[in-house]
Design an enzyme around this catalytic site. Structure first.
Site, short mmCIF file in Angstrom:
data_model
loop_
_atom_site.label_atom_id
_atom_site.label_comp_id
_atom_site.label_asym_id
_atom_site.label_seq_id
_atom_site.Cartn_x
_atom_site.Cartn_y
_atom_site.Cartn_z
N GLY A 18 1.03 -1.35 -0.06
CA GLY A 18 -0.09 0.17 0.24
C GLY A 18 1.30 1.39 0.17
N CYS A 383 -18.68 3.16 -21.90
CA CYS A 383 -18.07 3.31 -22.63
C CYS A 383 -17.96 1.54 -23.31
CB CYS A 383 -16.15 3.13 -22.58
SG CYS A 383 -15.53 3.45 -23.69
N HIS A 509 -15.16 8.38 -19.28
CA HIS A 509 -15.43 7.23 -17.91
C HIS A 509 -15.41 8.83 -16.91
CE1 HIS A 509 -13.76 3.93 -19.77
NE2 HIS A 509 -13.25 4.65 -20.72
N GLU A 511 -15.96 7.64 -13.64
CA GLU A 511 -15.06 7.09 -13.14
C GLU A 511 -14.13 7.75 -12.45
OE1 GLU A 511 -15.82 5.41 -15.74
OE2 GLU A 511 -14.19 4.43 -15.56
N1 GLN Z 1 -12.75 -0.79 -26.53
C1 GLN Z 1 -14.32 -0.13 -26.97
C2 GLN Z 1 -13.88 1.41 -27.59
O1 GLN Z 1 -11.96 1.41 -28.20
C3 GLN Z 1 -14.61 0.71 -25.53
C4 GLN Z 1 -13.19 1.12 -24.45
C5 GLN Z 1 -13.85 0.73 -22.98
O2 GLN Z 1 -14.40 0.86 -23.25
N2 GLN Z 1 -12.37 2.10 -22.45
O3 GLN Z 1 -13.93 1.95 -28.43
#
Ligand code: GLN
Length: 543
Positions: A18, A383, A509, A511
């Site tokens: 960690g 994504c 993303h 996240e």
């Molecule tokens: N494989 C997909 C793309 O390249 C999704 C990529 C992802 O989920 N980060 O668009």
């Protein structure tokens, strides 16, 4: 202005102790005392960045605002500090060598033999000091990946030795080790720590502070013994006891006075008391939930703890924000199909379909989404998760039977997800996706706009494929609408189903942007929706 101070964090005895969390916790405490702090990770592998590594090798790849594909520890740094990191915060041996070799080809070293010392170590030192010189941070914490004694991290340790000599009291070394508990002997053992400090000393580096990861409290005797054998002050032996959640570690480190000890050694007296009340409140809500929900995380790397790290942590943030325990059940996408989906996914209050690459498990993801759509289970697609939701809707609602992403079927006659135009000519794989932050304009009246409560958002991307706008009208007419769009290029960034309590897919993303200070609104809202769904589900079964 303060001269930038440098803190190096090395690790001994074992990996996975960690270092990232200790670095982030120390940074948090220093930040709470008013210093501007950043954290950098030096990785000893030859890949130029982890973007080309499979999650089995290296866990999640974290993407920064400026589009760098980096080590997942940078995610911890941002989640703890709520300050964005950049390409400069993650350096690999591959990058160091690449720069040195490019310089050599350019003729920058004409006449010289190019060597590990000084050329490679100089380039390492330049990268370490870049953050202090260019961005003016008061304190730069540099975490050295790997474990001391590893052949591949030797140049980094050598660079630390040189910098320690050059910077004097403007720098210090924190060494993290393991103090194992031997049940048979009923004792904590200091010998591995002694040996790992000896290994560090062989490279000419004397640690200033030793942080001991342990399952049981260190008594005074153990602390004195470590201090004596490792040439440090007894107050510089810091206990890092196993914690229930990583978010407790800054508070544990405050109790152990790690920050005070570091500041004392750096000649920085501080009379400001660190204010961690917001952090404490976050932790209180996390540890005292008033309800619970169960979320299914559907992906193909589920056996791997770190593959969806930022998603898991975003759920922790949303859990605290809603004061509701979020149980995340990982489900292998290869195990789901249309026939067993109802059984596999029963009892879930929300389903998240994870990002990913390649066709393995893709049909399972599509089946899970169909189940969520038809049964009005809250659904969040990220994504590839969004792309699968588009394929599912196309096949089962629009009746475009051959609908697919051209990533999975290059010859499909109904390419609802297609490669972006500018991607078509790119052949190299490393660092060539659509990466980093892009603007997304939210469409008025959509759920997404209501959740974000602002007209424009800035989210991070990592993909090559995109919704094919040719099909937009057909989708909209059938109820799957564009909720967010890139204003410049008209790329669809968010889609949602109008007639569903919570069905949102995002091309970016979210996240990567959720922090303790600012849990991501989409995750917070998704958990809220899951709580509502659970209540209605339970009411229905008790009738
Ligand atoms: N494989 C997909 C793309 O390249 C999704 C990529 C992802 O989920 N980060 O668009």
């Amino acid at each position: 202005m303060l001269n930038t101070r440098y803190i190096f964090v090395t690790g001994g005895v074992s990996s996975s102790l960690g270092k990232g969390i200790i670095s982030a916790s120390l940074a948090k405490l220093l930040q709470a005392r008013g210093y501007s702090v950043t954290i950098q990770k030096l990785d000893p592998y030859i890949n130029v960045d982890p973007g080309t590594l499979n999650p089995y090798e290296h866990g999640e790849c974290y993407v920064t605002e400026d589009g760098a594909e980096t080590d997942l520890d940078l995610g911890h740094y941002e989640r703890f500090l709520n300050v964005p990191t950049s390409q400069a915060n993650n350096v690999t041996t591959g990058r160091i060598y690449q720069t040195v070799i490019e310089k050599e080809r350019r003729g920058d070293y004409l006449g010289e033999t190019v060597q590990v010392i000084p050329h490679i170590t100089d380039e390492i030192k330049r990268n370490i000091q870049l953050l202090g010189n260019k961005y003016d941070y008061d304190i730069v914490i540099t975490e050295i990946g790997g474990t001391v004694g590893d052949i591949e991290s030797l140049p980094y340790i050598e660079a630390v030795r040189q910098l320690k000599w050059e910077l004097g009291r403007n720098c210090l070394v924190v060494h993290l080790t393991l103090v194992p508990y031997l049940a048979a002997a009923g004792e904590l053992k200091t010998k591995p720590t002694q040996h790992s400090v000896k290994t560090l000393l062989e490279s000419g580096v004397q640690p200033d502070i030793i942080v001991c990861r342990t399952e049981k409290h260190l008594n005074q005797n153990i602390r004195s013994k470590i201090a004596l054998f490792c040439n440090v002050d007894p107050t510089s032996v810091i206990e890092s006891i196993d914690a229930k959640t990583i978010y407790e570690v800054p508070l544990l480190m405050r109790e152990e006075k790690l920050d005070l000890e570091a500041l004392r050694k750096l000649n920085l007296e501080s009379d400001i008391q660190p204010d961690l009340s917001k952090w404490e409140d976050f932790l209180y809500r996390l540890k005292n939930p008033l309800g619970e929900v169960k979320i299914g995380l559907v992906g193909k790397y589920v056996e791997l703890k770190d593959a969806y790290k930022s998603i898991q942590e975003s759920f922790v943030h949303a859990s605290s924000a809603n004061q509701c325990k979020v149980h995340v059940q990982t489900i292998h996408s290869e195990s789901i199909d249309d026939d067993n989906a109802a059984d596999k996914l029963k009892g879930l209050d929300g389903i998240l379909v994870a990002p990913g690459f390649g066709s393995r498990g893709i049909e399972g993801k599509i089946s899970a989404i169909r189940f969520a759509r038809e049964n009005k289970v809250p659904f969040f697609g990220i994504c590839l998760g969004l792309q699968c939701a588009v394929v599912e809707f196309a096949r089962n609602v629009l009746k475009l039977e051959n609908a697919h992403s051209t990533e999975m079927n290059a010859d499909t006659s109904q390419p609802v997800i297609d490669m972006m135009e500018e991607q078509k000519k790119i052949v190299a794989k490393g660092g060539t996706m659509r990466l980093g932050v892009y603007t997304c304009r939210l469409e008025k009246g959509t759920k997404a706009a209501k959740i974000y409560q602002v007209p424009l958002v800035y989210e991070r991307h990592r993909h090559r494929y995109e919704f094919n706008n040719h099909y937009m009208k057909e989708f909209e007419n059938a109820g799957m609408v564009t909720a967010g769009i890139n204003p410049k290029r008209k790329l669809v960034e968010i889609m949602e189903i109008r007639d569903h309590p919570w069905f949102i897919g995002v091309q970016f993303h979210p996240e990567y942007r959720s922090t303790v200070d600012k849990p991501h609104p989409l995750f917070v809202s998704f958990i809220e929706a899951a709580m509502k769904f659970r209540t209605s589900r339970q009411a229905a079964t008790s009738k």
